[in-house]
Design a protein around this motif. Structure first.
Motif, PDB file in Angstrom:
ATOM      1  N   LEU A  59       0.819  -1.200   0.000  1.00 45.20           N
ATOM      2  CA  LEU A  59       0.000   0.000   0.000  1.00 45.20           C
ATOM      3  C   LEU A  59       0.856   1.255   0.000  1.00 45.20           C
ATOM      4  CD1 LEU A  59      -2.563  -1.081   2.754  1.00 45.20           C
ATOM      5  CD2 LEU A  59      -2.884  -1.202   0.269  1.00 45.20           C
ATOM      6  N   ALA A  60       0.325   2.300  -0.629  1.00 46.63           N
ATOM      7  CA  ALA A  60       0.921   3.633  -0.567  1.00 46.63           C
ATOM      8  C   ALA A  60      -0.060   4.547   0.163  1.00 46.63           C
ATOM      9  CB  ALA A  60       1.213   4.156  -1.970  1.00 46.63           C
ATOM     10  N   GLY A  61       0.392   5.735   0.518  1.00 49.61           N
ATOM     11  CA  GLY A  61      -0.466   6.679   1.211  1.00 49.61           C
ATOM     12  C   GLY A  61      -0.065   6.824   2.664  1.00 49.61           C
ATOM     13  N   ASP A  62      -0.843   7.618   3.403  1.00 51.22           N
ATOM     14  CA  ASP A  62      -0.506   7.815   4.810  1.00 51.22           C
ATOM     15  C   ASP A  62      -1.007   6.642   5.649  1.00 51.22           C
ATOM     16  OD1 ASP A  62      -3.265   8.196   5.193  1.00 51.22           O
ATOM     17  OD2 ASP A  62      -3.107  10.368   5.130  1.00 51.22           O
ATOM     18  N   ASP A  63      -0.624   6.638   6.914  1.00 49.31           N
ATOM     19  CA  ASP A  63      -0.950   5.505   7.783  1.00 49.31           C
ATOM     20  C   ASP A  63      -2.457   5.302   7.914  1.00 49.31           C
ATOM     21  OD1 ASP A  63       1.718   5.193   8.114  1.00 49.31           O
ATOM     22  OD2 ASP A  63       1.780   5.679  10.254  1.00 49.31           O
ATOM     23  N   GLU A  64      -3.215   6.383   8.033  1.00 48.49           N
ATOM     24  CA  GLU A  64      -4.660   6.243   8.211  1.00 48.49           C
ATOM     25  C   GLU A  64      -5.314   5.621   6.976  1.00 48.49           C
ATOM     26  OE1 GLU A  64      -8.041   5.802   9.909  1.00 48.49           O
ATOM     27  OE2 GLU A  64      -6.277   6.529  11.005  1.00 48.49           O
ATOM     28  N   ALA A  65      -4.829   5.983   5.795  1.00 47.89           N
ATOM     29  CA  ALA A  65      -5.373   5.400   4.565  1.00 47.89           C
ATOM     30  C   ALA A  65      -5.069   3.902   4.507  1.00 47.89           C
ATOM     31  CB  ALA A  65      -4.789   6.114   3.343  1.00 47.89           C
ATOM     32  N   LYS A  66      -3.882   3.531   4.950  1.00 43.35           N
ATOM     33  CA  LYS A  66      -3.522   2.103   4.959  1.00 43.35           C
ATOM     34  C   LYS A  66      -4.379   1.330   5.951  1.00 43.35           C
ATOM     35  CE  LYS A  66       1.175   3.272   3.625  1.00 43.35           C
ATOM     36  NZ  LYS A  66       2.540   3.550   4.102  1.00 43.35           N
ATOM     37  N   LEU A  67      -4.621   1.931   7.103  1.00 43.28           N
ATOM     38  CA  LEU A  67      -5.456   1.259   8.100  1.00 43.28           C
ATOM     39  C   LEU A  67      -6.891   1.106   7.606  1.00 43.28           C
ATOM     40  CD1 LEU A  67      -4.079   2.946  11.333  1.00 43.28           C
ATOM     41  CD2 LEU A  67      -3.927   0.519  10.759  1.00 43.28           C
ATOM     42  N   ARG A  68      -7.406   2.114   6.914  1.00 38.52           N
ATOM     43  CA  ARG A  68      -8.754   2.001   6.344  1.00 38.52           C
ATOM     44  C   ARG A  68      -8.825   0.846   5.355  1.00 38.52           C
ATOM     45  NH1 ARG A  68      -8.606   7.739   6.147  1.00 38.52           N
ATOM     46  NH2 ARG A  68      -8.069   7.651   3.925  1.00 38.52           N
ATOM     47  N   HIS A  69      -7.791   0.705   4.537  1.00 31.62           N
ATOM     48  CA  HIS A  69      -7.756  -0.396   3.564  1.00 31.62           C
ATOM     49  C   HIS A  69      -7.724  -1.738   4.292  1.00 31.62           C
ATOM     50  CE1 HIS A  69      -6.669  -2.374  -0.281  1.00 31.62           C
ATOM     51  NE2 HIS A  69      -5.998  -3.191   0.516  1.00 31.62           N
ATOM     52  N   LEU A  70      -6.913  -1.840   5.329  1.00 25.43           N
ATOM     53  CA  LEU A  70      -6.833  -3.098   6.076  1.00 25.43           C
ATOM     54  C   LEU A  70      -8.176  -3.449   6.709  1.00 25.43           C
ATOM     55  CD1 LEU A  70      -3.363  -2.611   7.833  1.00 25.43           C
ATOM     56  CD2 LEU A  70      -3.873  -4.121   5.895  1.00 25.43           C
ATOM     57  N   ARG A  71      -8.826  -2.459   7.332  1.00 22.97           N
ATOM     58  CA  ARG A  71     -10.114  -2.726   7.971  1.00 22.97           C
ATOM     59  C   ARG A  71     -11.165  -3.155   6.945  1.00 22.97           C
ATOM     60  NH1 ARG A  71      -8.572   1.918  11.231  1.00 22.97           N
ATOM     61  NH2 ARG A  71      -9.783   3.287   9.861  1.00 22.97           N
ATOM     62  N   ALA A  72     -11.104  -2.565   5.754  1.00 22.32           N
ATOM     63  CA  ALA A  72     -12.079  -2.897   4.715  1.00 22.32           C
ATOM     64  C   ALA A  72     -11.898  -4.312   4.179  1.00 22.32           C
ATOM     65  CB  ALA A  72     -11.980  -1.890   3.568  1.00 22.32           C
ATOM     66  N   ASN A  73     -10.734  -4.905   4.428  1.00 23.04           N
ATOM     67  CA  ASN A  73     -10.438  -6.236   3.889  1.00 23.04           C
ATOM     68  C   ASN A  73     -10.408  -7.333   4.948  1.00 23.04           C
ATOM     69  OD1 ASN A  73      -9.532  -6.203   0.778  1.00 23.04           O
ATOM     70  ND2 ASN A  73      -8.964  -4.249   1.725  1.00 23.04           N
ATOM     71  N   ILE A  74     -10.867  -7.030   6.152  1.00 26.23           N
ATOM     72  CA  ILE A  74     -10.846  -8.024   7.226  1.00 26.23           C
ATOM     73  C   ILE A  74     -11.646  -9.272   6.844  1.00 26.23           C
ATOM     74  CG2 ILE A  74     -11.716  -8.495   9.556  1.00 26.23           C
ATOM     75  CD1 ILE A  74     -10.832  -5.652  10.318  1.00 26.23           C
ATOM     76  N   GLU A  75     -12.845  -9.074   6.323  1.00 26.50           N
ATOM     77  CA  GLU A  75     -13.717 -10.214   6.026  1.00 26.50           C
ATOM     78  C   GLU A  75     -13.102 -11.153   4.994  1.00 26.50           C
ATOM     79  OE1 GLU A  75     -16.420 -11.317   7.324  1.00 26.50           O
ATOM     80  OE2 GLU A  75     -16.837  -9.679   8.723  1.00 26.50           O
ATOM     81  N   THR A  76     -12.429 -10.601   3.999  1.00 22.33           N
ATOM     82  CA  THR A  76     -11.842 -11.446   2.954  1.00 22.33           C
ATOM     83  C   THR A  76     -10.470 -11.976   3.347  1.00 22.33           C
ATOM     84  OG1 THR A  76     -10.968  -9.471   1.856  1.00 22.33           O
ATOM     85  CG2 THR A  76     -13.102 -10.311   1.100  1.00 22.33           C
ATOM     86  N   ASP A  77      -9.765 -11.260   4.200  1.00 24.60           N
ATOM     87  CA  ASP A  77      -8.390 -11.645   4.529  1.00 24.60           C
ATOM     88  C   ASP A  77      -8.296 -12.764   5.554  1.00 24.60           C
ATOM     89  OD1 ASP A  77      -7.327  -9.861   2.766  1.00 24.60           O
ATOM     90  OD2 ASP A  77      -6.527  -8.476   4.256  1.00 24.60           O
ATOM     91  N   HIS A  78      -9.243 -12.829   6.499  1.00 23.41           N
ATOM     92  CA  HIS A  78      -9.015 -13.743   7.630  1.00 23.41           C
ATOM     93  C   HIS A  78      -8.998 -15.210   7.207  1.00 23.41           C
ATOM     94  CE1 HIS A  78     -12.980 -15.640   8.552  1.00 23.41           C
ATOM     95  NE2 HIS A  78     -13.463 -14.577   7.951  1.00 23.41           N
ATOM     96  N   GLY A  79      -9.724 -15.548   6.130  1.00 23.30           N
ATOM     97  CA  GLY A  79      -9.713 -16.927   5.661  1.00 23.30           C
ATOM     98  C   GLY A  79      -8.518 -17.250   4.783  1.00 23.30           C
ATOM     99  N   LYS A  80      -7.828 -16.211   4.276  1.00 25.38           N
ATOM    100  CA  LYS A  80      -6.685 -16.416   3.380  1.00 25.38           C
ATOM    101  C   LYS A  80      -5.341 -16.220   4.081  1.00 25.38           C
ATOM    102  CE  LYS A  80      -9.356 -14.559  -0.529  1.00 25.38           C
ATOM    103  NZ  LYS A  80      -9.409 -13.477  -1.568  1.00 25.38           N
TER     104      LYS A  80
END
Length: 205
Positions: free
Chosen positions: A28-49
């Motif tokens: 990811l690029a961008g500031d820390d808050e933007a990266k955290l938003r991306h991570l939170r948005a992908n929790i549902e898809t990431d936890h099984g992978k």
């Protein structure tokens, strides 16, 4: 802006015990808050992978909370960060997964888990955190806590002539003490440590 690896970290509780955690990284690029938003948005898809790693020890939910209250827990994920060759200053989002379901009670930073922060209500204040007030210079001042939380309250009620309220308060506090005592193993494990503040970025040694 340069990309870096940011991580979704999952702590897997199966039948009340966490023996493994998982890691899923994103470039990811961008500031820390933007990266955290991306991570939170992908929790549902990431936890099984996520790729799973074994903890050095197992944790109950109470033991994991105790670890977050008093210690820096990021070092438990060092194997994953090393596996993916993460930068020394790594950004991550940590989510418990309970019997296969990502579970979030409240969103907080990865700093020390402080009661006065998580109970803050705008315009109404917060509940003081006894670790902040009564832990000084690596010492837990239990006698001061008991005096302020129990005896001062009883004296205030007695001096004001509220004797029925005094008895009710004593019984209520005694019941709270008994409930806490049943969980004394976690309490004493907590008391052996000292808070160390954490941030979203963790500087690995």
């Amino acid at each position: 802006m340069l990309e870096e690896r940011a991580f979704n970290i999952f702590v897997y509780f199966d039948q009340g015990i966490a023996r493994q955690y998982g890691a899923r990284h994103h470039r990811l690029a961008g500031d820390d808050e933007a990266k955290l938003r991306h991570l939170r948005a992908n929790i549902e898809t990431d936890h099984g992978k996520a790729k799973r790693f074994d903890f050095e020890r197992s944790f109950t939910p109470d033991e994991w909370l105790a670890a977050q209250r008093f210690r820096e827990v990021t070092h438990y994920f060092e194997q994953a960060f090393s596996h993916y060759r993460a930068r020394r200053a790594v950004i991550y989002c940590m989510t418990p997964v309970v019997d296969g379901v990502p579970t979030v009670d409240q969103q907080v930073s990865t700093g020390s888990f402080r009661g006065d922060v998580v109970t803050q209500i705008e315009g109404r204040g917060s509940v003081p955190d006894y670790l902040v007030t009564y832990v000084r210079e690596n010492t837990f001042h239990l006698a001061e806590l008991l005096n302020d939380d129990y005896f001062n309250a009883i004296k205030l009620l007695f001096n004001a002539g509220h004797h029925i309220g005094e008895v009710a308060d004593v019984l209520h506090r005694y019941a709270r003490f008994c409930r806490a005592w049943r969980r004394s193993r976690e309490f004493y494990r907590l008391a052996r440590h000292i808070c160390r503040p954490r941030t979203h970025r963790y500087n690995r040694r």
